[in-house]
Scaffold this motif. Structure first.
Motif, PDB file in Angstrom:
ATOM      1  N   GLU A 119      -1.672 -15.102 -48.618  1.00 44.14           N
ATOM      2  CA  GLU A 119      -0.545 -14.588 -47.833  1.00 44.14           C
ATOM      3  C   GLU A 119       0.109 -15.695 -47.003  1.00 44.14           C
ATOM      4  O   GLU A 119       1.242 -15.535 -46.538  1.00 44.14           O
ATOM      5  N   ASN A 120      -0.556 -16.840 -46.848  1.00 43.77           N
ATOM      6  CA  ASN A 120      -0.014 -17.950 -46.058  1.00 43.77           C
ATOM      7  C   ASN A 120       0.614 -19.062 -46.890  1.00 43.77           C
ATOM      8  O   ASN A 120       1.256 -19.946 -46.337  1.00 43.77           O
ATOM      9  N   THR A 121       0.409 -19.047 -48.179  1.00 45.84           N
ATOM     10  CA  THR A 121       0.810 -20.176 -49.022  1.00 45.84           C
ATOM     11  C   THR A 121       2.301 -20.496 -48.906  1.00 45.84           C
ATOM     12  O   THR A 121       2.672 -21.654 -48.693  1.00 45.84           O
ATOM     13  N   ASN A 122       3.163 -19.503 -49.037  1.00 44.66           N
ATOM     14  CA  ASN A 122       4.604 -19.777 -48.998  1.00 44.66           C
ATOM     15  C   ASN A 122       5.028 -20.352 -47.657  1.00 44.66           C
ATOM     16  O   ASN A 122       5.842 -21.280 -47.601  1.00 44.66           O
ATOM     17  N   ARG A 123       4.466 -19.836 -46.570  1.00 50.24           N
ATOM     18  CA  ARG A 123       4.817 -20.342 -45.235  1.00 50.24           C
ATOM     19  C   ARG A 123       4.384 -21.798 -45.082  1.00 50.24           C
ATOM     20  O   ARG A 123       5.149 -22.644 -44.613  1.00 50.24           O
ATOM     21  N   VAL A 124       3.152 -22.096 -45.462  1.00 45.36           N
ATOM     22  CA  VAL A 124       2.649 -23.476 -45.372  1.00 45.36           C
ATOM     23  C   VAL A 124       3.506 -24.399 -46.241  1.00 45.36           C
ATOM     24  O   VAL A 124       3.893 -25.491 -45.815  1.00 45.36           O
ATOM     25  N   PHE A 125       3.804 -23.955 -47.438  1.00 45.88           N
ATOM     26  CA  PHE A 125       4.624 -24.710 -48.379  1.00 45.88           C
ATOM     27  C   PHE A 125       5.994 -25.053 -47.774  1.00 45.88           C
ATOM     28  O   PHE A 125       6.402 -26.215 -47.763  1.00 45.88           O
ATOM     29  N   LEU A 126       6.678 -24.036 -47.247  1.00 42.88           N
ATOM     30  CA  LEU A 126       8.012 -24.257 -46.667  1.00 42.88           C
ATOM     31  C   LEU A 126       7.949 -25.119 -45.409  1.00 42.88           C
ATOM     32  O   LEU A 126       8.798 -25.992 -45.202  1.00 42.88           O
ATOM     33  N   ALA A 145      13.882 -25.987 -45.964  1.00 45.92           N
ATOM     34  CA  ALA A 145      14.132 -25.955 -44.522  1.00 45.92           C
ATOM     35  C   ALA A 145      14.985 -24.742 -44.152  1.00 45.92           C
ATOM     36  O   ALA A 145      14.704 -24.062 -43.158  1.00 45.92           O
ATOM     37  N   LYS A 146      16.007 -24.461 -44.944  1.00 40.60           N
ATOM     38  CA  LYS A 146      16.841 -23.281 -44.676  1.00 40.60           C
ATOM     39  C   LYS A 146      16.014 -22.005 -44.768  1.00 40.60           C
ATOM     40  O   LYS A 146      16.127 -21.115 -43.922  1.00 40.60           O
ATOM     41  N   MET A 147      15.170 -21.911 -45.772  1.00 42.53           N
ATOM     42  CA  MET A 147      14.334 -20.713 -45.936  1.00 42.53           C
ATOM     43  C   MET A 147      13.309 -20.605 -44.804  1.00 42.53           C
ATOM     44  O   MET A 147      13.072 -19.519 -44.280  1.00 42.53           O
ATOM     45  N   TYR A 148      12.708 -21.723 -44.435  1.00 45.66           N
ATOM     46  CA  TYR A 148      11.695 -21.718 -43.379  1.00 45.66           C
ATOM     47  C   TYR A 148      12.305 -21.277 -42.043  1.00 45.66           C
ATOM     48  O   TYR A 148      11.753 -20.418 -41.359  1.00 45.66           O
ATOM     49  N   HIS A 149      13.439 -21.847 -41.699  1.00 46.27           N
ATOM     50  CA  HIS A 149      14.083 -21.512 -40.422  1.00 46.27           C
ATOM     51  C   HIS A 149      14.630 -20.089 -40.401  1.00 46.27           C
ATOM     52  O   HIS A 149      14.765 -19.487 -39.342  1.00 46.27           O
ATOM     53  N   ALA A 150      14.907 -19.531 -41.573  1.00 48.41           N
ATOM     54  CA  ALA A 150      15.362 -18.137 -41.670  1.00 48.41           C
ATOM     55  C   ALA A 150      14.179 -17.182 -41.867  1.00 48.41           C
ATOM     56  O   ALA A 150      14.373 -15.981 -42.020  1.00 48.41           O
ATOM     57  N   ASP A 151      12.958 -17.736 -41.843  1.00 50.27           N
ATOM     58  CA  ASP A 151      11.726 -16.960 -42.020  1.00 50.27           C
ATOM     59  C   ASP A 151      11.733 -16.183 -43.337  1.00 50.27           C
ATOM     60  O   ASP A 151      11.300 -15.046 -43.404  1.00 50.27           O
TER      61      ASP A 151
END
Length: 155
Positions: A27-34, A109-115
């Motif tokens: 469940e954390n992989t995408n967040r860590v990746f971004l 970066a855009k995806m990460y900052h937009a959560d």
């Protein structure tokens, strides 16, 4: 030294992407990746922050594929990518792969900052793009117009 750790961080993220090709994400992989890609593309990121993120990416990789930590016969599929390989192929191929990487940094970066960390076609594409960077022997003849467009997107 900062550029060296940035290269290691990017290589580890590519290793994480490759790990997820054959293993289920947590469940954390995408967040860590971004987050890691966002930091990798941030030229003002500190050596300390990138070192901590490198550890976080490697921990996530071994959470996704715990058997790889102690494997007696490592296959190399989950290894961190050696960013020096980016430039061991032709100059044109290295430039093309680098343009892809710059575009991935920006999109991540855009995806990460937009959560936007949920699984999506864009997320899958980012993982796949990083996997593709690690493949050797590209023949990019005829892709010059694509390279020009990617170069524009990376600015």
């Amino acid at each position: 030294m900062t550029e060296e750790i940035r290269q290691k961080l990017t290589g580890a993220v590519i290793g994480l992407a490759r790990t997820c090709e054959n293993n289920e994400k947590t469940e954390n992989t995408n967040r860590v990746f971004l987050e890691a890609l966002t930091m990798g593309g941030d030229w003002s990121a500190s050596l300390f922050d990138m070192s901590e993120m490198l550890e976080k990416v490697r921990n996530e990789k071994y959470t996704v594929s715990p058997g790889c930590v102690t494997c007696a016969a490592p296959c190399g599929n989950t290894d961190d990518y050696d960013m020096e390989n980016l430039w061991k192929e032709s100059e044109e191929t290295g430039a093309f792969k680098n343009a892809i990487l710059m575009a991935v940094y920006q999109i991540a970066a855009k995806m990460y900052h937009a959560d936007q960390t949920e699984e999506s076609d864009t997320m899958k594409l980012l993982f796949r793009a990083l996997c593709m960077i690690s493949f050797e022997g590209w023949n990019i003849a005829g892709l010059t117009p694509v390279m020009v467009e990617l170069g524009k997107a990376g600015r």
